[in-house]
Structures are given as C-alpha cells and as structure tokens.
Design a protein around this motif. Sequence first.
Motif, PDB file in Angstrom:
ATOM      1  N   LEU A 179       0.943  -1.025  -0.004  1.00 55.40           N
ATOM      2  CA  LEU A 179       0.003   0.288  -0.063  1.00 55.40           C
ATOM      3  C   LEU A 179       0.798   1.429   0.136  1.00 55.40           C
ATOM      4  CD1 LEU A 179      -3.016  -1.206   2.501  1.00 55.40           C
ATOM      5  CD2 LEU A 179      -2.865  -1.114   0.396  1.00 55.40           C
ATOM      6  N   GLY A 180       1.939   1.205   0.928  1.00 54.63           N
ATOM      7  CA  GLY A 180       3.220   2.312   0.668  1.00 54.63           C
ATOM      8  C   GLY A 180       3.165   2.268  -0.952  1.00 54.63           C
ATOM      9  N   PHE A 181       3.568   1.243  -1.932  1.00 60.08           N
ATOM     10  CA  PHE A 181       3.759   1.707  -3.270  1.00 60.08           C
ATOM     11  C   PHE A 181       2.716   2.409  -3.886  1.00 60.08           C
ATOM     12  CE2 PHE A 181       7.176  -2.143  -3.507  1.00 60.08           C
ATOM     13  CZ  PHE A 181       7.783  -1.877  -3.486  1.00 60.08           C
ATOM     14  N   THR A 182       0.991   2.005  -3.292  1.00 59.76           N
ATOM     15  CA  THR A 182      -0.159   2.810  -4.492  1.00 59.76           C
ATOM     16  C   THR A 182      -0.091   3.792  -3.644  1.00 59.76           C
ATOM     17  OG1 THR A 182      -1.103   2.678  -2.097  1.00 59.76           O
ATOM     18  CG2 THR A 182      -0.631   0.554  -3.903  1.00 59.76           C
ATOM     19  N   THR A 183       1.185   4.685  -2.484  1.00 59.20           N
ATOM     20  CA  THR A 183       1.075   6.064  -2.454  1.00 59.20           C
ATOM     21  C   THR A 183       2.083   6.846  -3.234  1.00 59.20           C
ATOM     22  OG1 THR A 183       2.803   5.937  -0.572  1.00 59.20           O
ATOM     23  CG2 THR A 183       0.462   5.516  -0.220  1.00 59.20           C
ATOM     24  N   LEU A 184       2.762   6.129  -3.685  1.00 56.79           N
ATOM     25  CA  LEU A 184       4.373   6.390  -4.981  1.00 56.79           C
ATOM     26  C   LEU A 184       3.611   6.980  -6.088  1.00 56.79           C
ATOM     27  CD1 LEU A 184       7.263   4.863  -3.292  1.00 56.79           C
ATOM     28  CD2 LEU A 184       6.512   6.934  -2.673  1.00 56.79           C
ATOM     29  N   GLY A 185       2.718   6.219  -6.180  1.00 55.96           N
ATOM     30  CA  GLY A 185       2.155   6.479  -7.755  1.00 55.96           C
ATOM     31  C   GLY A 185       2.644   4.716  -9.004  1.00 55.96           C
ATOM     32  N   VAL A 186       2.610   3.784  -7.949  1.00 53.90           N
ATOM     33  CA  VAL A 186       3.213   2.873  -8.462  1.00 53.90           C
ATOM     34  C   VAL A 186       1.771   2.257  -9.509  1.00 53.90           C
ATOM     35  CG1 VAL A 186       4.580   0.672  -8.587  1.00 53.90           C
ATOM     36  CG2 VAL A 186       5.264   2.708  -7.096  1.00 53.90           C
ATOM     37  N   ALA A 187       2.148   1.094 -10.365  1.00 49.73           N
ATOM     38  CA  ALA A 187      -0.050   0.568 -10.783  1.00 49.73           C
ATOM     39  C   ALA A 187       0.663  -0.707 -11.412  1.00 49.73           C
ATOM     40  CB  ALA A 187      -0.013   1.777 -11.377  1.00 49.73           C
ATOM     41  N   ARG A 188      -0.107  -1.258 -11.273  1.00 46.46           N
ATOM     42  CA  ARG A 188      -0.096  -2.791 -11.828  1.00 46.46           C
ATOM     43  C   ARG A 188       0.526  -2.648 -13.299  1.00 46.46           C
ATOM     44  NH1 ARG A 188      -2.370  -7.292 -10.522  1.00 46.46           N
ATOM     45  NH2 ARG A 188      -3.800  -6.402  -9.408  1.00 46.46           N
ATOM     46  N   GLY A 189       1.545  -3.295 -13.548  1.00 46.12           N
ATOM     47  CA  GLY A 189       2.488  -3.702 -14.882  1.00 46.12           C
ATOM     48  C   GLY A 189       3.823  -2.512 -14.697  1.00 46.12           C
ATOM     49  N   ASP A 190       3.725  -2.100 -13.622  1.00 46.10           N
ATOM     50  CA  ASP A 190       5.402  -1.486 -13.533  1.00 46.10           C
ATOM     51  C   ASP A 190       6.441  -2.426 -13.222  1.00 46.10           C
ATOM     52  OD1 ASP A 190       4.820   1.616 -13.848  1.00 46.10           O
ATOM     53  OD2 ASP A 190       4.007   1.786 -12.110  1.00 46.10           O
TER      54      ASP A 190
END
Length: 654
Positions: A63-74
């Motif tokens: 969930l921390g990754f999601t706050t950095l804008g990391v998305a599926r496929g990255d």
Amino acid sequence: MSDITAAPLAAYPDVAVHDTMPKLLALNARTHPNDTWLREKDLGIWISYTWAQVAERVRNITLGFTTLGVARGDVIGLLGDNRPEWLMGEIATHALGGMSLGIYRDALGDEVAYLITYADVAVVFAEDEEQVDKLLSLEEKIPTVRHIVYADPRGIRKYDDPRLISLKDLEARGAAEAARDPAAYDRLVAQGKADDVAILCTTSGTTSHPKLAMLTGGALLRHCRAYLDMDPRTSADEYVSVLQMPWIMEQIYAFGQALISRMKVNFVEEQETLMADMREIGPSFVLFAPRVWEQIAADVRSRMMDSSALKRGMFELGMKLGLKALDQGRRSPLADFILFRALRDRLGFSHLKSAATGGAALGPDTFRFFLALGVPMRQLYGQTELLGAYTLHKAQDVDFDTVGVPFDGVEIRIDDPDPNGLGEVVTRHGNAFTGYFRNDEETAKSFVDGGWMRTGDAGFFNTRGHLVVIDRIRDMAQTAHGDRFSPQYIENKLKFSPYVAEAVVLGDGRDSLAALICIRFSIVSKWAEKNRISFTTYTDLSARPEVIALLRKEVEAVNRTLPEKQRIGRFLLLYKELDADDGELTRTRKVRRGVINERYGTIIDAMYAGEKVIDVDTTITFQDGTRQRIQTKLDVIDLGAPSPRKDDGKRRAA
C-alpha cells in the motif's frame, strides 16, 4: 518419484487455488500466524519474523507503493544483499501487480543502469548506503527511476534527493492506507492471476548483456510443487539463503518452495560469517553454487596445512577410507569416527538431509569429497527460462557424473546426436517462461516445434536413464587433430586443487591443450608463508618459482586422470584473478570465454608460439576506480620439459 511420507501431498496447499505468492503468504499467515518463517542475524543476534508479521509488513509495503503512484504492470527493481526486506519487497511487488527485477548486489554502475533503463524501472528497493550511492551516482543514466526506497538508514541522512524514501516511512504510509481502507490490500491480492508476469529474471549473460526472462507466479509455484515431489520439505526444515536473490534457484527455494512447504529461511549476517552462522542454524537443506562447494573443500585442505602431523595423518586416513567405501557403495564407520563426524559439525552440516549444487557443473572430485564426508549431495540442472532446475538426483540414486533424472511432467530429448548419443539437450514442460522481455526475436530463437526449448548444452542419457551434461555446445572444442574435449570438465578437475581458484582450458583448433590458471590467493599465500617464501602481491606470489612448481604438480596430477589426447601440454599462472567486474566472469561465476580469448589473446598466442617467457605490461582498474600498473613476466610451463630452476624469473608489480 521419491518417497514423500515426511511431507504427504495433503501437507502442501493447492497451488491451483493459491496460485500467486501473495495468496500463499496470506494463506500461511491465516493458518499458521505465529510460526516462524524468516530469521536474520544482526549484530550477532538472530531476529525472527512470523508469518503474520511478514504478511503485515508486505501489506504495508504494497500500500505504501500505491501512495508513490506505482501501478499494476510497473517494474520494481531490488538491489542489495539477501535480507528479509528483499523478500518482503518482492512479494509486495507481486501483490501490487507489478514485476520484480532482481539486480546482483555486486553489479557495477553500468550494469545497473542498463537493466534499469531497459526495463523502465519505476522504483528501486535498495538495501543500504552502498547501493544508494551506486544509484545516485548514475544520475541521468536512470531517468525512469522515480523513487529509491532504502531499508538501512545508516549514512543516508547526508543525501538530499527527492527520490529517496526510507522503508520505515514507506511502511508507515502503507499502514495509514490500510487504516483508511482495510480491504484495499485484499482486493489487490485477489486481482492477481497465475498467468500474470511476476518476475523478470536475468539470464547468465555469458556472451552479452543478460536477457530478462518473463516468469509468471503460477508457473513458478507449479514448478516448485513438482520439485517438492522429488525432494520434499516441511515446516521443520531450515534453509540458509546464500545464493544471490536475483538467481532463479534462490527464487525457487527462498520464495516458491518456502511458501509452499513453510520451511524456515535464514539470512546470515555477512558472507564472511557464513560458515559460523550455518553452524548455529544447523540447516537441513542447502543449495550452493559450485564455487562455494569448491571453496569449502579448499578451506578444509587449507586448515590441514596448519594442523599437527597427527591430525594430517588422521585426515589422510579418513579420506582414504571414506573414498574407498564410497566406491564400494557404502559408508566407512571408522572414517566417520576419526574424521567425518567432527568435520560435518565444524562445517554446520550435521543435520543436512539434502544438499544441492547447480548453476554450473561441479567437478566429480569435489562431488566425491562431499559424498565421502557424508553430505547428501545431489546435482541439479536447468535454465532460467525453464524455471531453474528440472532434473535432480533421487535420494538413493546419486551419480556424480550425471545431473539426475527429470521431474514428473518434464520431457527431454537429445537433438542431432552423434554416434555416441551426444547432442543438444532440448526440453519441454508446462511451466516455462513466457518469453524474453521486449525481445521477441530472441524468444523465437529459443523455441523449436511444439514448445521445445533449445538449451544450448551438449548431453546424452546414460544406461541408467540419467542425463549427462558435458558442456555448452559452443564451448565444446576440438583440437587441430580432430580430438574433441570439454574445457569445462578439465577445468573442474583442476579446481578441485585447493591451490586453484579458476582455470581456463584452451586448445580449440590448436595442436594441443593449454591452460590459464589463477591461484587461490588465500591458500597459496598461507602455503608460501609456511614455507618461508617472501612475496608482496598476488602478481608477485603467482610468479614465484616455488609456486609455479607447486601448481605444476597439481596439473600433472590432473593429467594422469585424463585420456592422453585431453591432457594439458602447457600452462601459465595468470597475473590477476578473473573478475566479474572486468566482464571475465558472469555474476554466477561462469567464464566468459569470448572475453578471455580477446583480453588475453596476445598471451595465448605467445604460449602456442612456443614462448617460454611472456612480458606483460598492463593496467588494471579496481572497483573503486583506482588503477594499478602491472609489469611482470609470465613463465610458460611446458609439461614435457623439466621444472624451472628456483632462481629463475624475478618479478615486479608496480
């Protein structure tokens, strides 16, 4: 199929249902929350992590990754040593729907930049200051990197780069997201599918830049499940994570097999403390690359040099009895009593139920040494593209000249065999890679009709149904007289000597065989000190007449075990060690023969021209950027000529 009563089928979860690594982690955290999964030694203390603790941290990292804008496929890169945080970061990447790309901890800046830019890596998960330094020094060479997450904060505070974020802060951001939306992580995990590409795994890259094999999570777990039928594990088993995480076999053991079998995974404090930490853990299973087994065997012999005459005599007697018993298909109780039991304890091997070697061929002499010692050695064989190992010795059917038999569901054939049955090993099974990342041309070259994959290795099946792998087809050589030989086979016999760290056997298209040999400095230097031989540097030591005479005896001993037409006619001791940083070896320590032939071509030509002494004036560059000029003379040792006199050949290194 081997007996798996110790781990019945019902003990393993159904990987058709729990078909991704995050789903298996969630299952284990739910059913065995308080069981230990990971251990790490830090400042001399073993720190344990339960399944529930790991699952919570993975959730927060995801969930921390999601706050950095990391998305599926990255693509998320992981750079550093084997640590629990690497494992957590990789599973979090998969939970997010991203692809993980492991980068070897000792990769140089240019190697790191190539992989990051080729794969458009968005976030790099770095271990510590050393790896952060490496990334920050690349500056504009890695424009795709938006964030660098570091696990160890020591030494990082001096940097003021907006891309930097600590793992602690990332997890805090993830925990806040979990509090705001408790179901967010579960939704991400549920979206994951078995056929999603989860891992970009680097190939060995023996001829060029490594390719990136695309591996799906479902294929990896299915393949691990087949592997466990051949060599079972349980939650009571202890594994020590030694091989670098980017290597496919460490992905198989520390991730796939551990998630299925719930075996404990242990991380040593430092590579230098490996043997001491292993003795504390007493693992039931280990997998080492051949170079590690060779180093352990060499270290045992080295310690014998400093022992009393009585201990040396006991060692020689124990080895003689043990090897004789091994050749008769049994164990020697007397050898076990006077030598092997204590030696296994010293090495941390007392509780081993299974030990494997893979990544390259292990010399038969080294293999026999450990079998005689009572180490339950097995050789495995495979490729990154085929999810690592797919052949293995069965527990009661070990033959050190082979790589065992295929797993269930694996098909192997030999294409274009010669009259002796030797041809290319071609393989097919249902858990292969989906292709090379952004490289359709190389993907197409790898496969032949019906999904069979060319391995590029020369091999045959023996009368027992075991696969025998000789060498890479491109490395199989033939003398000018038409005599075929395998350089790798002879090199492995040379490396059984405690004094030989690396060897490159030459002779393709030549009248005879020759060898470039690198001494094992740690042991040869000890031998020299004991014999009161003065020296200054590696270059100086390798040029000492006494050392040359010592290595001559070792080469002659190997020659006596080889057919006459495969014997080494001349050799020299190289003035430096072969180094992966110089491109001479891959990161898994395989020789890049093309680089060797190009870099040392003048020396090789001089050897074959009959030169007895070769002048060298060159400059070597160290990893820290410093340079050193090397001026020396290399003696070419003709094994048909008398030994050099002790007063020959003064050397210098400047």
